[in-house]
Design a protein around this motif. Structure first.
Motif, PDB file in Angstrom:
ATOM      1  N   CYS A  25       0.919  -1.162  -0.043  1.00  0.00           N
ATOM      2  CA  CYS A  25      -0.110   0.013   0.133  1.00  0.00           C
ATOM      3  C   CYS A  25       1.002   1.208  -0.100  1.00  0.00           C
ATOM      4  O   CYS A  25       0.701   2.180  -0.741  1.00  0.00           O
ATOM      5  N   ARG A  26       1.790   1.240   0.907  1.00  0.00           N
ATOM      6  CA  ARG A  26       2.720   2.471   0.854  1.00  0.00           C
ATOM      7  C   ARG A  26       3.612   2.542  -0.476  1.00  0.00           C
ATOM      8  O   ARG A  26       3.444   3.723  -1.231  1.00  0.00           O
ATOM      9  N   ALA A  27       3.880   1.579  -1.122  1.00  0.00           N
ATOM     10  CA  ALA A  27       4.735   1.778  -2.572  1.00  0.00           C
ATOM     11  C   ALA A  27       3.684   2.334  -3.524  1.00  0.00           C
ATOM     12  O   ALA A  27       4.124   3.126  -4.257  1.00  0.00           O
ATOM     13  N   VAL A  28       2.415   1.999  -3.390  1.00  0.00           N
ATOM     14  CA  VAL A  28       1.473   2.490  -4.600  1.00  0.00           C
ATOM     15  C   VAL A  28       0.880   3.799  -4.177  1.00  0.00           C
ATOM     16  O   VAL A  28       1.075   4.591  -5.268  1.00  0.00           O
ATOM     17  N   LEU A  29       0.885   4.143  -2.893  1.00  0.00           N
ATOM     18  CA  LEU A  29       0.435   5.255  -2.660  1.00  0.00           C
ATOM     19  C   LEU A  29       1.494   6.794  -2.713  1.00  0.00           C
ATOM     20  O   LEU A  29       1.148   7.664  -2.907  1.00  0.00           O
ATOM     21  N   GLU A  30       2.678   6.251  -2.408  1.00  0.00           N
ATOM     22  CA  GLU A  30       3.941   7.093  -2.414  1.00  0.00           C
ATOM     23  C   GLU A  30       4.228   7.416  -3.882  1.00  0.00           C
ATOM     24  O   GLU A  30       5.123   8.340  -4.028  1.00  0.00           O
ATOM     25  N   SER A  31       3.987   6.429  -4.669  1.00  0.00           N
ATOM     26  CA  SER A  31       4.196   6.779  -5.963  1.00  0.00           C
ATOM     27  C   SER A  31       3.612   7.728  -6.753  1.00  0.00           C
ATOM     28  O   SER A  31       4.053   8.405  -7.683  1.00  0.00           O
ATOM     29  N   GLU A  32       2.733   8.149  -6.268  1.00  0.00           N
ATOM     30  CA  GLU A  32       1.945   9.236  -6.784  1.00  0.00           C
ATOM     31  C   GLU A  32       2.427  10.650  -6.211  1.00  0.00           C
ATOM     32  O   GLU A  32       3.160  10.746  -5.358  1.00  0.00           O
ATOM     33  N   SER A  33       2.142  11.557  -6.915  1.00  0.00           N
ATOM     34  CA  SER A  33       2.657  13.001  -6.486  1.00  0.00           C
ATOM     35  C   SER A  33       1.943  13.541  -5.421  1.00  0.00           C
ATOM     36  O   SER A  33       2.649  14.551  -4.730  1.00  0.00           O
ATOM     37  N   ASP A  34       0.958  13.307  -5.195  1.00  0.00           N
ATOM     38  CA  ASP A  34      -0.081  13.821  -4.173  1.00  0.00           C
ATOM     39  C   ASP A  34      -0.023  12.824  -2.830  1.00  0.00           C
ATOM     40  O   ASP A  34      -0.616  11.708  -3.059  1.00  0.00           O
ATOM     41  N   LEU A  35       0.650  13.209  -1.592  1.00  0.00           N
ATOM     42  CA  LEU A  35       0.694  12.511  -0.687  1.00  0.00           C
ATOM     43  C   LEU A  35      -0.619  12.488   0.262  1.00  0.00           C
ATOM     44  O   LEU A  35      -0.343  11.896   1.197  1.00  0.00           O
ATOM     45  N   SER A  36      -1.211  13.386   0.216  1.00  0.00           N
ATOM     46  CA  SER A  36      -2.584  13.355   0.857  1.00  0.00           C
ATOM     47  C   SER A  36      -3.223  12.188   0.934  1.00  0.00           C
ATOM     48  O   SER A  36      -3.796  11.927   1.982  1.00  0.00           O
ATOM     49  N   GLN A  37      -3.452  11.622  -0.169  1.00  0.00           N
ATOM     50  CA  GLN A  37      -4.105  10.365  -0.349  1.00  0.00           C
ATOM     51  C   GLN A  37      -3.581   9.272   0.508  1.00  0.00           C
ATOM     52  O   GLN A  37      -4.287   8.458   1.382  1.00  0.00           O
TER      53      GLN A  37
END
Length: 76
Positions: A25-37
């Motif tokens: 989950c961390r890898a998928v979510l941190e790969s995006e530019s917006d960290l608020s999600q």
């Protein structure tokens, strides 16, 4: 005895920075530019994880008080 409850309440209400995401989950979510999600998902996981512990602790305190009340009545 009340000091222990107050101390426990302060500890429970303290805010700690917890990381509850799994590695995937961390890898998928941190790969995006917006960290608020990613922060929102992390807060949701922590919230869902804390509720059962709070319910079990409340039940334990309730049972402990009932047990001590009955043993105090038997001694009298």
């Amino acid at each position: 005895m009340k000091k222990k409850y107050i101390l426990l309440l302060i500890i429970m209400l303290s805010v700690f920075s917890l990381e509850a995401q799994c590695a995937m989950c961390r890898a998928v979510l941190e790969s995006e530019s917006d960290l608020s999600q990613a922060k929102g998902v992390n807060n949701g996981i922590v919230y869902l994880m804390a509720i059962p512990y709070i319910l079990v602790a409340t039940l334990g305190i309730f049972i402990y008080k009932k047990y001590n009340k009955k043993t105090a009545e038997k001694k009298v």
